[in-house]
Design a protein around this motif. Structure first.
Motif, PDB file in Angstrom:
ATOM      1  N   LEU A 194       0.841  -1.191   0.000  1.00 39.83           N
ATOM      2  CA  LEU A 194       0.000   0.000   0.000  1.00 39.83           C
ATOM      3  C   LEU A 194       0.878   1.244   0.000  1.00 39.83           C
ATOM      4  CD1 LEU A 194      -2.681  -0.948   2.697  1.00 39.83           C
ATOM      5  CD2 LEU A 194      -2.976  -0.883   0.230  1.00 39.83           C
ATOM      6  N   ALA A 195       0.473   2.245  -0.773  1.00 36.98           N
ATOM      7  CA  ALA A 195       1.205   3.514  -0.828  1.00 36.98           C
ATOM      8  C   ALA A 195       0.249   4.601  -1.303  1.00 36.98           C
ATOM      9  CB  ALA A 195       2.388   3.411  -1.780  1.00 36.98           C
ATOM     10  N   LEU A 196       0.529   5.832  -0.956  1.00 35.89           N
ATOM     11  CA  LEU A 196      -0.229   6.953  -1.497  1.00 35.89           C
ATOM     12  C   LEU A 196       0.254   7.195  -2.913  1.00 35.89           C
ATOM     13  CD1 LEU A 196      -0.129   9.357   1.570  1.00 35.89           C
ATOM     14  CD2 LEU A 196      -2.017   7.894   0.834  1.00 35.89           C
ATOM     15  N   ASP A 197      -0.673   7.413  -3.834  1.00 34.11           N
ATOM     16  CA  ASP A 197      -0.279   7.568  -5.231  1.00 34.11           C
ATOM     17  C   ASP A 197      -1.313   8.427  -5.960  1.00 34.11           C
ATOM     18  OD1 ASP A 197       1.181   7.258  -7.561  1.00 34.11           O
ATOM     19  OD2 ASP A 197       0.923   5.101  -7.685  1.00 34.11           O
ATOM     20  N   GLU A 198      -0.934   8.918  -7.113  1.00 32.40           N
ATOM     21  CA  GLU A 198      -1.816   9.667  -7.995  1.00 32.40           C
ATOM     22  C   GLU A 198      -2.340   8.730  -9.076  1.00 32.40           C
ATOM     23  OE1 GLU A 198      -2.599  12.999  -7.811  1.00 32.40           O
ATOM     24  OE2 GLU A 198      -1.491  13.083  -5.923  1.00 32.40           O
ATOM     25  N   PHE A 199      -3.558   8.979  -9.556  1.00 23.60           N
ATOM     26  CA  PHE A 199      -4.148   8.184 -10.624  1.00 23.60           C
ATOM     27  C   PHE A 199      -3.297   8.301 -11.892  1.00 23.60           C
ATOM     28  CE2 PHE A 199      -6.904   7.678 -14.303  1.00 23.60           C
ATOM     29  CZ  PHE A 199      -7.476   6.438 -14.040  1.00 23.60           C
ATOM     30  N   LYS A 200      -3.066   7.165 -12.544  1.00 25.08           N
ATOM     31  CA  LYS A 200      -2.353   7.126 -13.819  1.00 25.08           C
ATOM     32  C   LYS A 200      -3.255   6.489 -14.864  1.00 25.08           C
ATOM     33  CE  LYS A 200       2.025   6.562 -11.418  1.00 25.08           C
ATOM     34  NZ  LYS A 200       1.427   6.377 -10.092  1.00 25.08           N
ATOM     35  N   GLU A 201      -2.950   6.712 -16.120  1.00 20.70           N
ATOM     36  CA  GLU A 201      -3.786   6.263 -17.230  1.00 20.70           C
ATOM     37  C   GLU A 201      -4.090   4.761 -17.195  1.00 20.70           C
ATOM     38  OE1 GLU A 201      -3.342   6.024 -22.033  1.00 20.70           O
ATOM     39  OE2 GLU A 201      -2.569   7.804 -21.045  1.00 20.70           O
ATOM     40  N   ASN A 202      -3.143   3.927 -16.771  1.00 22.24           N
ATOM     41  CA  ASN A 202      -3.335   2.473 -16.774  1.00 22.24           C
ATOM     42  C   ASN A 202      -3.905   1.934 -15.465  1.00 22.24           C
ATOM     43  OD1 ASN A 202      -2.375   2.217 -19.368  1.00 22.24           O
ATOM     44  ND2 ASN A 202      -0.279   1.840 -18.727  1.00 22.24           N
ATOM     45  N   ASP A 203      -4.359   2.806 -14.568  1.00 23.53           N
ATOM     46  CA  ASP A 203      -4.876   2.362 -13.275  1.00 23.53           C
ATOM     47  C   ASP A 203      -6.350   1.985 -13.348  1.00 23.53           C
ATOM     48  OD1 ASP A 203      -2.489   2.712 -11.938  1.00 23.53           O
ATOM     49  OD2 ASP A 203      -3.006   4.683 -11.146  1.00 23.53           O
ATOM     50  N   LYS A 204      -6.705   0.952 -12.608  1.00 20.28           N
ATOM     51  CA  LYS A 204      -8.094   0.595 -12.348  1.00 20.28           C
ATOM     52  C   LYS A 204      -8.393   1.089 -10.938  1.00 20.28           C
ATOM     53  CE  LYS A 204      -9.124  -2.021 -15.935  1.00 20.28           C
ATOM     54  NZ  LYS A 204     -10.262  -1.864 -16.805  1.00 20.28           N
ATOM     55  N   THR A 205      -9.612   1.536 -10.690  1.00 14.32           N
ATOM     56  CA  THR A 205      -9.957   2.031  -9.362  1.00 14.32           C
ATOM     57  C   THR A 205     -11.034   1.155  -8.733  1.00 14.32           C
ATOM     58  OG1 THR A 205     -11.658   3.521 -10.194  1.00 14.32           O
ATOM     59  CG2 THR A 205      -9.436   4.418  -9.986  1.00 14.32           C
ATOM     60  N   HIS A 206     -10.992   1.104  -7.415  1.00  8.46           N
ATOM     61  CA  HIS A 206     -12.012   0.410  -6.630  1.00  8.46           C
ATOM     62  C   HIS A 206     -12.213   1.241  -5.370  1.00  8.46           C
ATOM     63  CE1 HIS A 206     -14.298  -2.746  -4.691  1.00  8.46           C
ATOM     64  NE2 HIS A 206     -13.537  -2.602  -3.629  1.00  8.46           N
ATOM     65  N   THR A 207     -13.467   1.586  -5.074  1.00  6.97           N
ATOM     66  CA  THR A 207     -13.771   2.375  -3.889  1.00  6.97           C
ATOM     67  C   THR A 207     -14.526   1.509  -2.893  1.00  6.97           C
ATOM     68  OG1 THR A 207     -13.874   4.390  -5.210  1.00  6.97           O
ATOM     69  CG2 THR A 207     -14.898   4.471  -3.029  1.00  6.97           C
TER      70      THR A 207
END
Length: 79
Positions: A12-25
């Motif tokens: 786990l790390a703090l990160d910024e969204f990148k184009e190839n990222d999938k998100t889950h909330t």
């Protein structure tokens, strides 16, 4: 998530969204996972575990990960 001689490792790390990222909330938190990593790991489960003074997050993946391989990673030439 990172790689190296042992292959992919979950973390786990703090990160910024990148184009190839999938998100889950979940629970008001948004998790980012690189699409290529997700293809290799399958579904990733994040759990918070409490056991007395030992508490923290546990990350598991649907598919086994790790076990890449180069013998001389300590020297930095293969990773």
């Amino acid at each position: 998530m990172n790689g190296g001689c042992s292959g992919i490792a979950l973390g786990l790390a703090l990160d910024e969204f990148k184009e190839n990222d999938k998100t889950h909330t979940e629970g008001g938190l948004t998790f980012l996972v690189d699409e290529n990593v997700l293809e290799q790991t399958g579904e990733i489960t994040v759990e918070f575990l409490e056991n007395g003074s030992n508490s923290g997050f546990s990350l598991t993946s649907e598919k086994p990960i790790g076990g890449g391989g180069c013998a001389s990673c300590g020297s930095g030439d293969c990773c």
